[in-house]
Design a protein around this motif. Structure first.
Motif, PDB file in Angstrom:
ATOM      1  N   ALA A   1     172.740  78.245  37.686  1.00  0.00           N
ATOM      2  CA  ALA A   1     171.727  78.299  38.752  1.00  0.00           C
ATOM      3  C   ALA A   1     170.318  78.300  38.158  1.00  0.00           C
ATOM      4  O   ALA A   1     169.411  77.660  38.707  1.00  0.00           O
ATOM      5  CB  ALA A   1     171.954  79.536  39.621  1.00  0.00           C
ATOM      6  N   ASP A   2     170.122  78.992  37.038  1.00  0.00           N
ATOM      7  CA  ASP A   2     168.815  78.996  36.369  1.00  0.00           C
ATOM      8  C   ASP A   2     168.440  77.592  35.928  1.00  0.00           C
ATOM      9  O   ASP A   2     167.302  77.148  36.095  1.00  0.00           O
ATOM     10  CB  ASP A   2     168.826  79.910  35.133  1.00  0.00           C
ATOM     11  CG  ASP A   2     169.024  81.370  35.463  1.00  0.00           C
ATOM     12  OD1 ASP A   2     168.619  81.796  36.562  1.00  0.00           O
ATOM     13  OD2 ASP A   2     169.577  82.090  34.605  1.00  0.00           O
ATOM     14  N   ARG A   3     169.404  76.890  35.339  1.00  0.00           N
ATOM     15  CA  ARG A   3     169.148  75.530  34.848  1.00  0.00           C
ATOM     16  C   ARG A   3     168.844  74.577  36.003  1.00  0.00           C
ATOM     17  O   ARG A   3     167.954  73.727  35.909  1.00  0.00           O
ATOM     18  CB  ARG A   3     170.341  75.028  34.046  1.00  0.00           C
ATOM     19  CG  ARG A   3     170.522  75.772  32.741  1.00  0.00           C
ATOM     20  CD  ARG A   3     171.804  75.335  32.040  1.00  0.00           C
ATOM     21  NE  ARG A   3     172.136  76.192  30.931  1.00  0.00           N
ATOM     22  CZ  ARG A   3     171.729  75.989  29.685  1.00  0.00           C
ATOM     23  NH1 ARG A   3     170.972  74.965  29.397  1.00  0.00           N
ATOM     24  NH2 ARG A   3     172.072  76.835  28.736  1.00  0.00           N
ATOM     25  N   LEU A   4     169.576  74.708  37.087  1.00  0.00           N
ATOM     26  CA  LEU A   4     169.336  73.866  38.253  1.00  0.00           C
ATOM     27  C   LEU A   4     167.950  74.133  38.837  1.00  0.00           C
ATOM     28  O   LEU A   4     167.211  73.196  39.163  1.00  0.00           O
ATOM     29  CB  LEU A   4     170.420  74.100  39.314  1.00  0.00           C
ATOM     30  CG  LEU A   4     170.294  73.286  40.592  1.00  0.00           C
ATOM     31  CD1 LEU A   4     170.339  71.794  40.296  1.00  0.00           C
ATOM     32  CD2 LEU A   4     171.387  73.674  41.572  1.00  0.00           C
ATOM     33  N   LEU A   5     167.589  75.409  38.968  1.00  0.00           N
ATOM     34  CA  LEU A   5     166.272  75.770  39.489  1.00  0.00           C
ATOM     35  C   LEU A   5     165.167  75.198  38.605  1.00  0.00           C
ATOM     36  O   LEU A   5     164.215  74.579  39.105  1.00  0.00           O
ATOM     37  CB  LEU A   5     166.136  77.288  39.588  1.00  0.00           C
ATOM     38  CG  LEU A   5     164.772  77.814  40.034  1.00  0.00           C
ATOM     39  CD1 LEU A   5     164.434  77.324  41.440  1.00  0.00           C
ATOM     40  CD2 LEU A   5     164.750  79.333  39.968  1.00  0.00           C
TER      41      LEU A   5
ATOM     42  N   LEU B   1     162.420  72.441  39.890  1.00  0.00           N
ATOM     43  CA  LEU B   1     160.990  72.747  39.869  1.00  0.00           C
ATOM     44  C   LEU B   1     160.240  71.822  38.911  1.00  0.00           C
ATOM     45  O   LEU B   1     159.131  71.363  39.219  1.00  0.00           O
ATOM     46  CB  LEU B   1     160.765  74.210  39.499  1.00  0.00           C
ATOM     47  CG  LEU B   1     161.264  75.232  40.521  1.00  0.00           C
ATOM     48  CD1 LEU B   1     161.087  76.647  39.988  1.00  0.00           C
ATOM     49  CD2 LEU B   1     160.562  75.073  41.858  1.00  0.00           C
ATOM     50  N   GLY B   2     160.829  71.540  37.755  1.00  0.00           N
ATOM     51  CA  GLY B   2     160.200  70.626  36.803  1.00  0.00           C
ATOM     52  C   GLY B   2     160.031  69.238  37.377  1.00  0.00           C
ATOM     53  O   GLY B   2     158.960  68.625  37.276  1.00  0.00           O
ATOM     54  N   HIS B   3     161.080  68.738  38.017  1.00  0.00           N
ATOM     55  CA  HIS B   3     161.025  67.420  38.645  1.00  0.00           C
ATOM     56  C   HIS B   3     159.951  67.389  39.731  1.00  0.00           C
ATOM     57  O   HIS B   3     159.149  66.454  39.813  1.00  0.00           O
ATOM     58  CB  HIS B   3     162.398  67.062  39.234  1.00  0.00           C
ATOM     59  CG  HIS B   3     162.415  65.765  39.967  1.00  0.00           C
ATOM     60  ND1 HIS B   3     162.276  65.686  41.328  1.00  0.00           N
ATOM     61  CD2 HIS B   3     162.539  64.487  39.513  1.00  0.00           C
ATOM     62  CE1 HIS B   3     162.319  64.426  41.700  1.00  0.00           C
ATOM     63  NE2 HIS B   3     162.482  63.667  40.614  1.00  0.00           N
ATOM     64  N   ALA B   4     159.930  68.408  40.568  1.00  0.00           N
ATOM     65  CA  ALA B   4     158.947  68.469  41.656  1.00  0.00           C
ATOM     66  C   ALA B   4     157.524  68.551  41.104  1.00  0.00           C
ATOM     67  O   ALA B   4     156.598  67.950  41.664  1.00  0.00           O
ATOM     68  CB  ALA B   4     159.235  69.665  42.562  1.00  0.00           C
TER      69      ALA B   4
ATOM     70  N   ALA C   1     154.703  65.818  41.813  1.00  0.00           N
ATOM     71  CA  ALA C   1     153.425  66.228  42.401  1.00  0.00           C
ATOM     72  C   ALA C   1     152.255  65.629  41.620  1.00  0.00           C
ATOM     73  O   ALA C   1     151.317  65.083  42.207  1.00  0.00           O
ATOM     74  CB  ALA C   1     153.322  67.753  42.433  1.00  0.00           C
ATOM     75  N   LEU C   2     152.327  65.706  40.309  1.00  0.00           N
ATOM     76  CA  LEU C   2     151.254  65.142  39.487  1.00  0.00           C
ATOM     77  C   LEU C   2     151.161  63.632  39.656  1.00  0.00           C
ATOM     78  O   LEU C   2     150.066  63.067  39.734  1.00  0.00           O
ATOM     79  CB  LEU C   2     151.475  65.501  38.017  1.00  0.00           C
ATOM     80  CG  LEU C   2     151.286  66.965  37.663  1.00  0.00           C
ATOM     81  CD1 LEU C   2     151.731  67.226  36.233  1.00  0.00           C
ATOM     82  CD2 LEU C   2     149.839  67.397  37.872  1.00  0.00           C
ATOM     83  N   MET C   3     152.305  62.974  39.728  1.00  0.00           N
ATOM     84  CA  MET C   3     152.315  61.509  39.860  1.00  0.00           C
ATOM     85  C   MET C   3     151.774  61.046  41.206  1.00  0.00           C
ATOM     86  O   MET C   3     151.268  59.930  41.318  1.00  0.00           O
ATOM     87  CB  MET C   3     153.730  60.975  39.645  1.00  0.00           C
ATOM     88  CG  MET C   3     154.188  61.113  38.202  1.00  0.00           C
ATOM     89  SD  MET C   3     155.916  60.671  37.921  1.00  0.00           S
ATOM     90  CE  MET C   3     155.965  58.974  38.454  1.00  0.00           C
ATOM     91  N   THR C   4     151.864  61.896  42.224  1.00  0.00           N
ATOM     92  CA  THR C   4     151.359  61.525  43.548  1.00  0.00           C
ATOM     93  C   THR C   4     149.970  62.093  43.825  1.00  0.00           C
ATOM     94  O   THR C   4     149.479  61.996  44.940  1.00  0.00           O
ATOM     95  CB  THR C   4     152.339  61.971  44.652  1.00  0.00           C
ATOM     96  OG1 THR C   4     152.494  63.381  44.589  1.00  0.00           O
ATOM     97  CG2 THR C   4     153.674  61.273  44.505  1.00  0.00           C
ATOM     98  N   GLY C   5     149.368  62.692  42.813  1.00  0.00           N
ATOM     99  CA  GLY C   5     147.993  63.167  42.956  1.00  0.00           C
ATOM    100  C   GLY C   5     147.822  64.577  43.490  1.00  0.00           C
ATOM    101  O   GLY C   5     146.701  65.003  43.753  1.00  0.00           O
ATOM    102  N   LYS C   6     148.910  65.317  43.655  1.00  0.00           N
ATOM    103  CA  LYS C   6     148.770  66.707  44.101  1.00  0.00           C
ATOM    104  C   LYS C   6     148.197  67.522  42.950  1.00  0.00           C
ATOM    105  O   LYS C   6     148.629  67.408  41.809  1.00  0.00           O
ATOM    106  CB  LYS C   6     150.123  67.286  44.520  1.00  0.00           C
ATOM    107  CG  LYS C   6     150.647  66.737  45.818  1.00  0.00           C
ATOM    108  CD  LYS C   6     151.926  67.465  46.235  1.00  0.00           C
ATOM    109  CE  LYS C   6     152.299  67.133  47.643  1.00  0.00           C
ATOM    110  NZ  LYS C   6     153.343  66.153  47.775  1.00  0.00           N
ATOM    111  N   LYS C   7     147.205  68.373  43.278  1.00  0.00           N
ATOM    112  CA  LYS C   7     146.564  69.198  42.249  1.00  0.00           C
ATOM    113  C   LYS C   7     146.392  70.622  42.772  1.00  0.00           C
ATOM    114  O   LYS C   7     146.379  70.850  43.985  1.00  0.00           O
ATOM    115  CB  LYS C   7     145.187  68.640  41.893  1.00  0.00           C
ATOM    116  CG  LYS C   7     145.224  67.283  41.263  1.00  0.00           C
ATOM    117  CD  LYS C   7     143.815  66.812  40.952  1.00  0.00           C
ATOM    118  CE  LYS C   7     143.876  65.421  40.344  1.00  0.00           C
ATOM    119  NZ  LYS C   7     142.551  64.903  40.062  1.00  0.00           N
TER     120      LYS C   7
END
Length: 143
Positions: free
Chosen positions: A83-87, A91-94, A98-104
């Protein structure tokens, strides 16, 4: 932490508490012949922090050994669960998305098992809801 550890007392900013209330809890434990008492002191508690509280307890109970442990020092390490690895992966993917879509200036988290983005200002400044029922559970289990 209080529920999971079976703490005798909790000193948290969300609930007004004082050292005399804590002393009373410890005295009840002594009468019940408890072998030890664990008190959780959260950051931000207005009673002065764990070290100050420990000094007050030592004054009241000089015959007992009083120790302070900073939980953050104990939390380092350990093997991650699936569960830790999945979380971490979610979160890493998200975060990358976020950075790739310009969220800051946002924090990535999980709300209702879905990825959620929270502006840093909201995560710092907005009060977090306090679950009083959890405090009730901790107090009942501490008896």
């Amino acid at each position: 932490t209080g529920i999971g550890s079976g703490a005798s007392g909790l000193l948290i900013p969300e609930k007004k508490s004082d050292t005399q209330e804590l002393i009373s809890i410890l005295k009840k434990g002594i009468k019940r012949k408890k072998l030890f008492s664990l008190i959780i002191v959260a950051e931000g508690d207005e009673t002065g922090g764990a070290a100050n509280i420990a000094e007050e307890v030592k004054k009241e109970f000089p015959q007992y050994e009083v120790k302070v442990t900073t939980l953050g020092h104990l939390q380092r390490g350990g093997s991650p669960t699936a569960a830790d690895r999945l979380l971490a992966s979610r979160l890493g993917h998200a975060g990358v998305e976020a950075l790739m879509t310009g969220k800051k200036n946002m924090m990535v988290g999980i709300v209702n098992n879905k990825i959620a983005y929270t502006p840093f200002g909201d995560s710092i400044d907005k009060p977090k809801p306090f679950q009083k029922d959890m405090l009730d559970i901790a107090e009942i289990l501490a008896l």
